[in-house]
Design an enzyme around this catalytic site. Structure first.
Site, PDB file in Angstrom:
ATOM      1  N   ASP A 169       0.777  -0.957   0.083  1.00 39.41           N
ATOM      2  CA  ASP A 169       0.221  -0.167  -0.493  1.00 39.41           C
ATOM      3  C   ASP A 169       0.872   1.654   0.199  1.00 39.41           C
ATOM      4  OD1 ASP A 169      -2.858   1.123   0.146  1.00 39.41           O
ATOM      5  OD2 ASP A 169      -2.256   2.313   2.397  1.00 39.41           O
ATOM      6  N   SER A 170       0.509   2.841  -0.551  1.00 35.32           N
ATOM      7  CA  SER A 170       1.192   3.425  -0.242  1.00 35.32           C
ATOM      8  C   SER A 170       2.029   4.103   1.300  1.00 35.32           C
ATOM      9  CB  SER A 170      -0.175   4.691  -0.288  1.00 35.32           C
ATOM     10  OG  SER A 170      -1.248   4.797  -0.021  1.00 35.32           O
ATOM     11  N   TYR A 201      -0.787   8.373  -2.421  1.00 33.64           N
ATOM     12  CA  TYR A 201      -0.676   8.542  -3.796  1.00 33.64           C
ATOM     13  C   TYR A 201      -1.772   9.154  -4.030  1.00 33.64           C
ATOM     14  CZ  TYR A 201       2.374   4.688  -3.780  1.00 33.64           C
ATOM     15  OH  TYR A 201       4.128   3.860  -4.122  1.00 33.64           O
ATOM     16  N   CYS A 244      -4.353  -1.258  -2.294  1.00 31.98           N
ATOM     17  CA  CYS A 244      -4.476   0.495  -2.280  1.00 31.98           C
ATOM     18  C   CYS A 244      -5.340  -0.035  -4.085  1.00 31.98           C
ATOM     19  CB  CYS A 244      -2.773   0.294  -2.929  1.00 31.98           C
ATOM     20  SG  CYS A 244      -2.751   2.232  -2.797  1.00 31.98           S
ATOM     21  N   ASN A 245      -6.374   0.820  -3.501  1.00 34.63           N
ATOM     22  CA  ASN A 245      -7.217   1.409  -4.310  1.00 34.63           C
ATOM     23  C   ASN A 245      -6.744   2.140  -5.425  1.00 34.63           C
ATOM     24  OD1 ASN A 245     -10.332  -0.020  -3.661  1.00 34.63           O
ATOM     25  ND2 ASN A 245      -8.938   0.403  -2.162  1.00 34.63           N
ATOM     26  N   THR A 246      -6.475   2.944  -5.194  1.00 36.99           N
ATOM     27  CA  THR A 246      -5.189   4.487  -5.906  1.00 36.99           C
ATOM     28  C   THR A 246      -3.754   3.466  -6.938  1.00 36.99           C
ATOM     29  OG1 THR A 246      -5.950   5.531  -4.406  1.00 36.99           O
ATOM     30  CG2 THR A 246      -4.344   5.928  -6.538  1.00 36.99           C
ATOM     31  N   GLU A 275      -3.413   8.922   7.393  1.00 31.46           N
ATOM     32  CA  GLU A 275      -2.275   9.156   8.014  1.00 31.46           C
ATOM     33  C   GLU A 275      -1.082   9.566   8.813  1.00 31.46           C
ATOM     34  OE1 GLU A 275       0.499   7.779   5.893  1.00 31.46           O
ATOM     35  OE2 GLU A 275      -0.894   6.556   5.901  1.00 31.46           O
ATOM     36  N   CYS A 325     -11.214   2.896  -0.748  1.00 30.76           N
ATOM     37  CA  CYS A 325     -10.070   3.174   0.070  1.00 30.76           C
ATOM     38  C   CYS A 325      -9.788   2.507   1.054  1.00 30.76           C
ATOM     39  CB  CYS A 325      -9.904   4.714   0.119  1.00 30.76           C
ATOM     40  SG  CYS A 325      -8.639   4.627   0.777  1.00 30.76           S
ATOM     41  N   THR A 326      -8.327   1.678   0.943  1.00 35.97           N
ATOM     42  CA  THR A 326      -8.357   0.971   2.379  1.00 35.97           C
ATOM     43  C   THR A 326      -7.496   1.386   3.630  1.00 35.97           C
ATOM     44  OG1 THR A 326      -6.051   0.592   1.654  1.00 35.97           O
ATOM     45  CG2 THR A 326      -7.262  -1.296   0.969  1.00 35.97           C
ATOM     46  N   HIS A 327      -7.451   2.927   3.496  1.00 34.87           N
ATOM     47  CA  HIS A 327      -7.583   3.709   4.600  1.00 34.87           C
ATOM     48  C   HIS A 327      -8.829   4.136   5.219  1.00 34.87           C
ATOM     49  CE1 HIS A 327      -3.758   4.819   2.831  1.00 34.87           C
ATOM     50  NE2 HIS A 327      -3.407   5.407   3.662  1.00 34.87           N
TER      51      HIS A 327
HETATM   52  N1  DGL Z   1      -4.974   3.069   0.443  1.00 37.79           N
HETATM   53  C1  DGL Z   1      -5.376   3.596  -0.788  1.00 37.79           C
HETATM   54  C2  DGL Z   1      -6.476   2.922  -1.957  1.00 37.79           C
HETATM   55  O1  DGL Z   1      -6.861   1.897  -1.353  1.00 37.79           O
HETATM   56  C3  DGL Z   1      -5.130   5.643  -0.830  1.00 37.79           C
HETATM   57  C4  DGL Z   1      -4.490   6.099  -0.193  1.00 37.79           C
HETATM   58  C5  DGL Z   1      -3.142   7.309  -0.876  1.00 37.79           C
HETATM   59  O2  DGL Z   1      -3.906   8.418  -1.749  1.00 37.79           O
HETATM   60  O3  DGL Z   1      -1.995   6.875  -0.692  1.00 37.79           O
HETATM   61  O4  DGL Z   1      -6.816   3.903  -1.881  1.00 37.79           O
END
Ligand code: DGL
Length: 277
Positions: free
Chosen positions: A11-12, A43, A74-76, A159, A193-195
């Site tokens: 992940d980012s 990201y 990570c979806n992005t 974050e 988004c995994t966050h």
């Molecule tokens: N966790 C990332 C996702 O699932 C997003 C994080 C990011 O913007 O870096 O999209």
């Protein structure tokens, strides 16, 4: 010599740990390497090209650690880098390696969670602008209407560990209201988004009772269980000592503190230095 592999999870930053937690619960026997590119996170607002370059660099690092299979948790990165890595890089440079994302397994099941056939998708600007969810959900559930909402402030809140602070309320309410205003029939919101699962307690406070929330951890973990059943040639090479190693491109001590919140258990990481631009 028969070298045992690990499954790589990328992940980012910290978000992928919400997915890794579900994977490790469902498949505790395997060895895993988690890598968070915290030094370059988030990201979400970066261009396609930048997300692709960063993601590829991290995936190649995981390959070099002996991960034949890498999950982009990570979806992005799944929206902006996965297809190019799968189509352009793997066949030429790593024909035996595999990289999987989180968008397709989610799109395959999401239609089963809405009665009104109307769902909201909340994600980073990168994920929303890629329209990957509109395209993928339409393949599996053409009758389902999808409304999207980008939430650019949510990843920075998470974050920086400010996601449960009263100051986060404003941005949680703002994006939820903006999404729900797009269609009264939304009865399920996908946290794409995994966050975002870290924000669930706050999101729930702001949601009408008839709207359910859907995270991706269990969906991605179930899909990995199935994938490994279908690919014994990959599963049989993964070590089964149940080892979990954590790496970050950021500060290891900061990572350990935050990551244990996401992962729900103590995390001890090591910092590695990528070619940071
Ligand atoms: N966790 C990332 C996702 O699932 C997003 C994080 C990011 O913007 O870096 O999209």
């Amino acid at each position: 010599m028969n070298i045992k592999h690990s499954i790589g999870v990328f992940d980012s930053g910290y978000g992928g740990l919400t997915v890794f937690k579900s994977i490790a619960e469902k498949l505790p026997q395997y060895n895993y390497i988690y890598f968070g590119d915290n030094a370059r996170s988030p990201y979400g607002d970066h261009s396609f090209d930048t997300v692709y370059q960063y993601t590829l660099e991290c995936v190649e690092w995981l390959f070099a650690q002996g991960c034949q299979l890498v999950i982009l948790a990570c979806n992005t990165a799944s929206a902006k880098a996965l297809r190019s890595i799968q189509q352009k890089v793997l066949p030429v440079k790593y024909p035996n390696n595999r990289v999987l994302g989180v968008i397709r397994p989610t799109a395959e099941v999401v239609g089963g969670f809405t009665s009104s056939k109307t769902i909201g998708v909340m994600g980073t600007r990168g994920t929303v602008n890629s329209e990957s969810y509109l395209i993928e959900i339409n393949k599996f559930f053409p009758e389902v209407k999808v409304l999207q909402q980008s939430c650019p402030m949510w990843v920075p809140l998470v974050e920086n560990n400010e996601h449960l602070d009263p100051g986060a309320d404003y941005f949680v309410e703002k994006y939820i209201n903006e999404l729900l205003d797009k269609d009264n029939n939304i009865d399920c919101i996908l946290l794409a988004c995994t966050h975002y699962p870290l924000l669930i307690p706050k999101i729930k406070e702001m949601l009408p009772e008839n709207v359910s929330l859907l995270g991706q951890g269990d969906i991605v973990a179930n899909s990995l269980v199935q994938y490994l059943k279908n690919h014994p040639e990959i599963a049989s090479k993964v070590g089964v000592e149940g080892k979990k190693s954590f790496f970050t491109s950021g500060d290891a001590e900061v990572f350990n503190t935050h990551a244990s919140i996401f992962f729900g258990a103590d995390v001890v990481s090591e910092r590695i230095s990528l070619n940071i631009r």
